[in-house]
Design a protein around this motif. Structure first.
Motif, PDB file in Angstrom:
ATOM      1  N   TYR A  50       7.094   4.853   1.226  1.00 50.03           N
ATOM      2  CA  TYR A  50       6.053   3.904   1.613  1.00 50.03           C
ATOM      3  C   TYR A  50       6.641   2.802   2.493  1.00 50.03           C
ATOM      4  O   TYR A  50       7.813   2.451   2.384  1.00 50.03           O
ATOM      5  CB  TYR A  50       5.355   3.316   0.379  1.00 50.03           C
ATOM      6  N   ASN A  51       5.803   2.257   3.353  1.00 42.59           N
ATOM      7  CA  ASN A  51       6.214   1.252   4.317  1.00 42.59           C
ATOM      8  C   ASN A  51       6.133  -0.146   3.697  1.00 42.59           C
ATOM      9  O   ASN A  51       5.158  -0.466   3.015  1.00 42.59           O
ATOM     10  CB  ASN A  51       5.307   1.341   5.548  1.00 42.59           C
ATOM     11  N   VAL A  52       7.137  -0.963   3.981  1.00 44.28           N
ATOM     12  CA  VAL A  52       7.179  -2.334   3.468  1.00 44.28           C
ATOM     13  C   VAL A  52       5.897  -3.094   3.798  1.00 44.28           C
ATOM     14  O   VAL A  52       5.382  -3.841   2.969  1.00 44.28           O
ATOM     15  CB  VAL A  52       8.410  -3.077   4.043  1.00 44.28           C
ATOM     16  N   LYS A  53       5.360  -2.882   4.985  1.00 48.06           N
ATOM     17  CA  LYS A  53       4.165  -3.636   5.411  1.00 48.06           C
ATOM     18  C   LYS A  53       2.915  -3.275   4.595  1.00 48.06           C
ATOM     19  O   LYS A  53       1.937  -4.015   4.629  1.00 48.06           O
ATOM     20  CB  LYS A  53       3.905  -3.438   6.905  1.00 48.06           C
ATOM     21  N   ASP A  54       2.942  -2.180   3.866  1.00 54.53           N
ATOM     22  CA  ASP A  54       1.793  -1.753   3.062  1.00 54.53           C
ATOM     23  C   ASP A  54       1.896  -2.160   1.589  1.00 54.53           C
ATOM     24  O   ASP A  54       1.046  -1.797   0.780  1.00 54.53           O
ATOM     25  CB  ASP A  54       1.625  -0.232   3.155  1.00 54.53           C
ATOM     26  N   ILE A  55       2.949  -2.896   1.245  1.00 55.72           N
ATOM     27  CA  ILE A  55       3.206  -3.264  -0.145  1.00 55.72           C
ATOM     28  C   ILE A  55       3.026  -4.771  -0.319  1.00 55.72           C
ATOM     29  O   ILE A  55       3.540  -5.563   0.469  1.00 55.72           O
ATOM     30  CB  ILE A  55       4.628  -2.850  -0.560  1.00 55.72           C
ATOM     31  N   TYR A  56       2.299  -5.142  -1.356  1.00 57.20           N
ATOM     32  CA  TYR A  56       2.080  -6.552  -1.682  1.00 57.20           C
ATOM     33  C   TYR A  56       2.557  -6.794  -3.108  1.00 57.20           C
ATOM     34  O   TYR A  56       2.396  -5.931  -3.972  1.00 57.20           O
ATOM     35  CB  TYR A  56       0.602  -6.918  -1.548  1.00 57.20           C
ATOM     36  N   VAL A  57       3.111  -7.971  -3.331  1.00 53.46           N
ATOM     37  CA  VAL A  57       3.649  -8.323  -4.644  1.00 53.46           C
ATOM     38  C   VAL A  57       2.926  -9.562  -5.156  1.00 53.46           C
ATOM     39  O   VAL A  57       2.720 -10.527  -4.415  1.00 53.46           O
ATOM     40  CB  VAL A  57       5.169  -8.573  -4.558  1.00 53.46           C
ATOM     41  N   GLU A  58       2.542  -9.499  -6.426  1.00 53.55           N
ATOM     42  CA  GLU A  58       1.797 -10.575  -7.085  1.00 53.55           C
ATOM     43  C   GLU A  58       0.574 -10.993  -6.278  1.00 53.55           C
ATOM     44  O   GLU A  58       0.304 -12.176  -6.077  1.00 53.55           O
ATOM     45  CB  GLU A  58       2.717 -11.754  -7.388  1.00 53.55           C
ATOM     46  N   ILE A  73       1.011  -3.804  -5.387  1.00 53.61           N
ATOM     47  CA  ILE A  73      -0.093  -2.971  -4.913  1.00 53.61           C
ATOM     48  C   ILE A  73       0.304  -2.382  -3.565  1.00 53.61           C
ATOM     49  O   ILE A  73       0.818  -3.082  -2.702  1.00 53.61           O
ATOM     50  CB  ILE A  73      -1.433  -3.740  -4.864  1.00 53.61           C
ATOM     51  N   VAL A  74       0.117  -1.081  -3.445  1.00 57.44           N
ATOM     52  CA  VAL A  74       0.440  -0.363  -2.214  1.00 57.44           C
ATOM     53  C   VAL A  74      -0.868   0.057  -1.564  1.00 57.44           C
ATOM     54  O   VAL A  74      -1.733   0.646  -2.222  1.00 57.44           O
ATOM     55  CB  VAL A  74       1.299   0.890  -2.510  1.00 57.44           C
ATOM     56  N   PHE A  75      -1.003  -0.267  -0.296  1.00 54.14           N
ATOM     57  CA  PHE A  75      -2.190   0.114   0.461  1.00 54.14           C
ATOM     58  C   PHE A  75      -1.890   1.341   1.316  1.00 54.14           C
ATOM     59  O   PHE A  75      -0.764   1.521   1.780  1.00 54.14           O
ATOM     60  CB  PHE A  75      -2.643  -1.033   1.370  1.00 54.14           C
ATOM     61  N   ASN A  77      -4.077   3.420   4.448  1.00 55.43           N
ATOM     62  CA  ASN A  77      -5.283   3.382   5.272  1.00 55.43           C
ATOM     63  C   ASN A  77      -6.145   2.159   4.944  1.00 55.43           C
ATOM     64  O   ASN A  77      -7.365   2.248   4.830  1.00 55.43           O
ATOM     65  CB  ASN A  77      -6.094   4.674   5.127  1.00 55.43           C
ATOM     66  N   LYS A  78      -5.472   1.047   4.714  1.00 54.89           N
ATOM     67  CA  LYS A  78      -6.101  -0.255   4.450  1.00 54.89           C
ATOM     68  C   LYS A  78      -6.899  -0.312   3.152  1.00 54.89           C
ATOM     69  O   LYS A  78      -7.742  -1.174   2.962  1.00 54.89           O
ATOM     70  CB  LYS A  78      -6.964  -0.683   5.634  1.00 54.89           C
ATOM     71  N   ARG A  79      -6.625   0.640   2.250  1.00 52.33           N
ATOM     72  CA  ARG A  79      -7.307   0.664   0.951  1.00 52.33           C
ATOM     73  C   ARG A  79      -6.256   0.675  -0.162  1.00 52.33           C
ATOM     74  O   ARG A  79      -5.180   1.239   0.017  1.00 52.33           O
ATOM     75  CB  ARG A  79      -8.188   1.907   0.838  1.00 52.33           C
ATOM     76  N   PRO A  80      -6.563   0.065  -1.312  1.00 53.82           N
ATOM     77  CA  PRO A  80      -5.616   0.123  -2.430  1.00 53.82           C
ATOM     78  C   PRO A  80      -5.324   1.580  -2.802  1.00 53.82           C
ATOM     79  O   PRO A  80      -6.248   2.371  -2.988  1.00 53.82           O
ATOM     80  CB  PRO A  80      -6.348  -0.592  -3.557  1.00 53.82           C
ATOM     81  N   PHE A  81      -4.050   1.910  -2.868  1.00 52.94           N
ATOM     82  CA  PHE A  81      -3.649   3.289  -3.150  1.00 52.94           C
ATOM     83  C   PHE A  81      -2.898   3.396  -4.487  1.00 52.94           C
ATOM     84  O   PHE A  81      -3.149   4.292  -5.269  1.00 52.94           O
ATOM     85  CB  PHE A  81      -2.787   3.809  -2.001  1.00 52.94           C
ATOM     86  N   ILE A  82      -1.986   2.448  -4.731  1.00 52.50           N
ATOM     87  CA  ILE A  82      -1.217   2.434  -5.976  1.00 52.50           C
ATOM     88  C   ILE A  82      -1.170   1.004  -6.507  1.00 52.50           C
ATOM     89  O   ILE A  82      -0.869   0.076  -5.765  1.00 52.50           O
ATOM     90  CB  ILE A  82       0.236   2.913  -5.758  1.00 52.50           C
TER      91      ILE A  82
END
Length: 143
Positions: A50-58, A73-75, A77-82
């Motif tokens: 997964y790409n760093v830009k698609d991962i958000y923390v807290e 949370i991993v996005f 296609n601009k949608r929550p994925f994991i």
């Protein structure tokens, strides 16, 4: 895990250890939960693709007039994925932990949800608008 230990960027300040978070771009106190969070981030990026830009923390989320913070949370296609909920290795995976993770699922409707304390990890694949849940052995690769 040894690969991760070798790459973990830490500093000591006033007798406390801080770890650098590649997502949030700053140092955080290295608590047991933060260690698990950073390891999972490393794993998602380096072992699952997964790409760093698609991962958000807290990431903050709001539901029923309450603020929730999702650990990871991993996005896709601009949608929550994991969605990943991290606990300290000293916290048992319990009904309460699962309940917290399911609240996050109701907010985001991600395809996968993960609960881990770094020792035990439970991964669910969610389909059919939450009606079908399957247990997985690993976090899916990013294809």
């Amino acid at each position: 895990m040894n690969d991760y230990f070798n790459k973990m960027k830490t500093i000591n300040l006033k007798g406390k250890v801080y770890v650098f978070c590649f997502i949030r771009k700053q140092y955080y106190l290295l608590t047991q939960e933060e260690w698990v969070r950073q390891y999972i981030i490393y794993y998602i990026i380096n072992k699952r693709g997964y790409n760093v830009k698609d991962i958000y923390v807290e990431l903050k989320a709001y539901r029923a007039h309450m603020t929730h913070r999702m650990d990871i949370i991993v996005f896709k296609n601009k949608r929550p994925f994991i969605i990943v909920e991290c606990k300290s290795k000293y916290v048992n995976i319990s009904y309460t932990s699962c309940d917290q993770l399911m609240k996050y699922y109701l907010i985001c409707k991600s395809k996968y949800i993960v609960l881990t304390n770094g020792i035990k990890t439970i991964i669910f694949g969610v389909q059919n608008k939450g009606k079908d849940i399957e247990f997985l052995k690993d976090i899916p690769h990013n294809y």
